[in-house]
Design an enzyme around this catalytic site. Structure first.
Site, PDB file in Angstrom:
ATOM      1  N   PRO A   1       0.398  -1.091   0.265  1.00  0.00           N
ATOM      2  CA  PRO A   1       0.209  -0.206  -0.008  1.00  0.00           C
ATOM      3  C   PRO A   1       0.879   1.392   0.097  1.00  0.00           C
ATOM      4  O   PRO A   1       0.502   2.698   0.334  1.00  0.00           O
ATOM      5  CB  PRO A   1      -1.147   0.139   1.514  1.00  0.00           C
ATOM      6  N   GLU A   2       1.596   1.946  -0.335  1.00  0.00           N
ATOM      7  CA  GLU A   2       2.441   2.470   0.100  1.00  0.00           C
ATOM      8  C   GLU A   2       2.257   3.301  -1.509  1.00  0.00           C
ATOM      9  O   GLU A   2       2.149   2.286  -2.264  1.00  0.00           O
ATOM     10  CB  GLU A   2       3.146   3.265   0.422  1.00  0.00           C
TER      11      GLU A   2
ATOM     12  N   LYS B   1      -1.988   7.351  -2.176  1.00  0.00           N
ATOM     13  CA  LYS B   1      -2.722   6.108  -2.638  1.00  0.00           C
ATOM     14  C   LYS B   1      -3.965   5.594  -3.114  1.00  0.00           C
ATOM     15  O   LYS B   1      -4.560   4.388  -3.044  1.00  0.00           O
ATOM     16  CB  LYS B   1      -2.404   5.217  -0.939  1.00  0.00           C
TER      17      LYS B   1
ATOM     18  N   ARG C   1      -7.389  -8.812   4.491  1.00  0.00           N
ATOM     19  CA  ARG C   1      -8.196  -7.827   4.933  1.00  0.00           C
ATOM     20  C   ARG C   1      -8.769  -6.770   5.063  1.00  0.00           C
ATOM     21  O   ARG C   1      -9.708  -6.829   5.918  1.00  0.00           O
ATOM     22  CB  ARG C   1      -6.681  -7.209   5.641  1.00  0.00           C
TER      23      ARG C   1
ATOM     24  N   ARG D   1       1.782   1.196  16.340  1.00  0.00           N
ATOM     25  CA  ARG D   1       2.609   0.384  14.787  1.00  0.00           C
ATOM     26  C   ARG D   1       4.462   0.049  15.575  1.00  0.00           C
ATOM     27  O   ARG D   1       4.547   1.123  16.074  1.00  0.00           O
ATOM     28  CB  ARG D   1       2.143   1.876  13.436  1.00  0.00           C
TER      29      ARG D   1
END
Length: 300
Positions: A2-3, A61, A120, A286
């Site tokens: 995802p980036e 993104k 997810r 995180r």
DNA sequence: AGCGAGCCCTGCGCGC
DNA sequence: TGCGCGCAGGGCTCGC
């Protein structure tokens, strides 16, 4: 996946396959993958079927594919933590968790399947209305039009966008009392940066993640933005080799991470600059990875 | 206004 | 082998 660099690889890979292609049909296997689709705008499948897709666009993104016709709408995709968009020959059995399938027909390449795979379900697809950009400039990479989906309107331009305003960014940092890493991850301030590239850019600029944004000198802020651009471009160049003109072959675990990371995931290993072991600390729920010697917290 | 917490989810690797 | 736990690259909403 995802980036910014990973999403750009997907955008560039989709471009030759979907631009000018018609949506023949849509299958939604997981309704939760449409969480960000507003049902009041119409049924996802109905809004897409029969429509012709234009060149894919990316800001940060977020990825979207404008549709021909009026009112102006687009398919918006966000990959979340685990999303992938894959181009497949019709009939291919998808190994991963297939959430949505678009049947498309391209004037040159014929029929293809576009698979939205997402373990997810933090990612999503939606059909959304296009609205004018706040600054009147092209909305993102892949378009000249100053139009973007409503759900992307609050997202800042990314640092690789020619219309990104460095001065505005520096001024915003100077007003922020918050930790610099939080500012880097704030997609309304600057988009496209996630946990990996935030840690990498901070390492390169020798800045501690908890340094208050408004304590960075002008020079330090410039260095940081330059390092952000550098790490994004480097990752993009390395990620850009994994697809060909016909098929996106996106592999979430491809090459870049194993040999190019200096800080992210390198806890316990020597800092490539000074040899001090990289430390991992919990921050914003995180991991934050940094060199305790090169990246000192300087409170004034 | 800005920030932290909680939430949305599944699957993997690890230690016991 | 089995199980529980912590971990994962994101982002939105809510309440203080």
């Amino acid at each position: 996946m995802p980036e910014l660099p990973e999403v750009e690889v997907v955008r560039a890979g989709l471009e030759p396959a979907v631009t000018g292609a018609t949506v023949l049909g849509v299958e939604v296997f997981e309704p939760r993958s449409l969480r960000r689709h507003d049902p009041l705008a119409g049924v996802f499948e109905t809004l897409l079927t029969g429509r012709v897709m234009q060149r894919p666009v990316r800001r940060g993104k977020f990825l979207w594919i404008p549709l021909e016709g009026t009112p102006r709408r687009a398919i918006v995709a966000h990959l979340g933590m685990s999303g992938q968009i894959l181009l497949r020959e019709p009939g291919t059995v998808e190994a991963g968790l297939l959430r949505i399938r678009l049947h498309i027909e391209h004037p040159l390449h014929g029929e293809l399947w576009v698979h939205f795979v997402d373990q997810r379900i933090f990612g999503s697809m939606a059909v959304d209305a296009l609205v004018p950009t706040a600054d009147g400039a092209a909305a993102g990479l892949g378009t000249d039009e100053p139009l973007l989906p409503t759900q992307v309107a609050h997202i800042a331009r990314d640092p690789l966008d020619p219309a990104f305003d460095d001065a505005v960014f520096f001024a915003a940092l100077a007003r922020k009392k918050t930790d610099i890493k939080r500012a880097l991850l704030d997609q309304t301030l600057v988009s496209g940066i996630g946990n990996i590239y935030a840690d990498e850019a901070l390492w390169a600029a020798r800045i501690h993640y908890a340094q208050p944004a408004n304590t960075l000198s002008r020079v330090k802020a410039r260095t940081l933005l330059a390092e952000v651009r550098h790490v994004l471009e480097k990752a993009l160049a390395e990620g850009g080799t994994s697809f060909d003109a016909q098929y996106v072959n996106v592999n979430g675990a491809s090459g870049y991470f194993s040999h190019s990371l200096n800080a992210y995931g390198q806890q316990g290993k020597p800092c490539p600059r000074c040899g001090t072991p990289i430390v991992r600390e919990q921050f914003m729920n995180r991991g934050s990875h940094f060199c305790p010697r090169c990246q000192r917290l300087r409170l004034r």
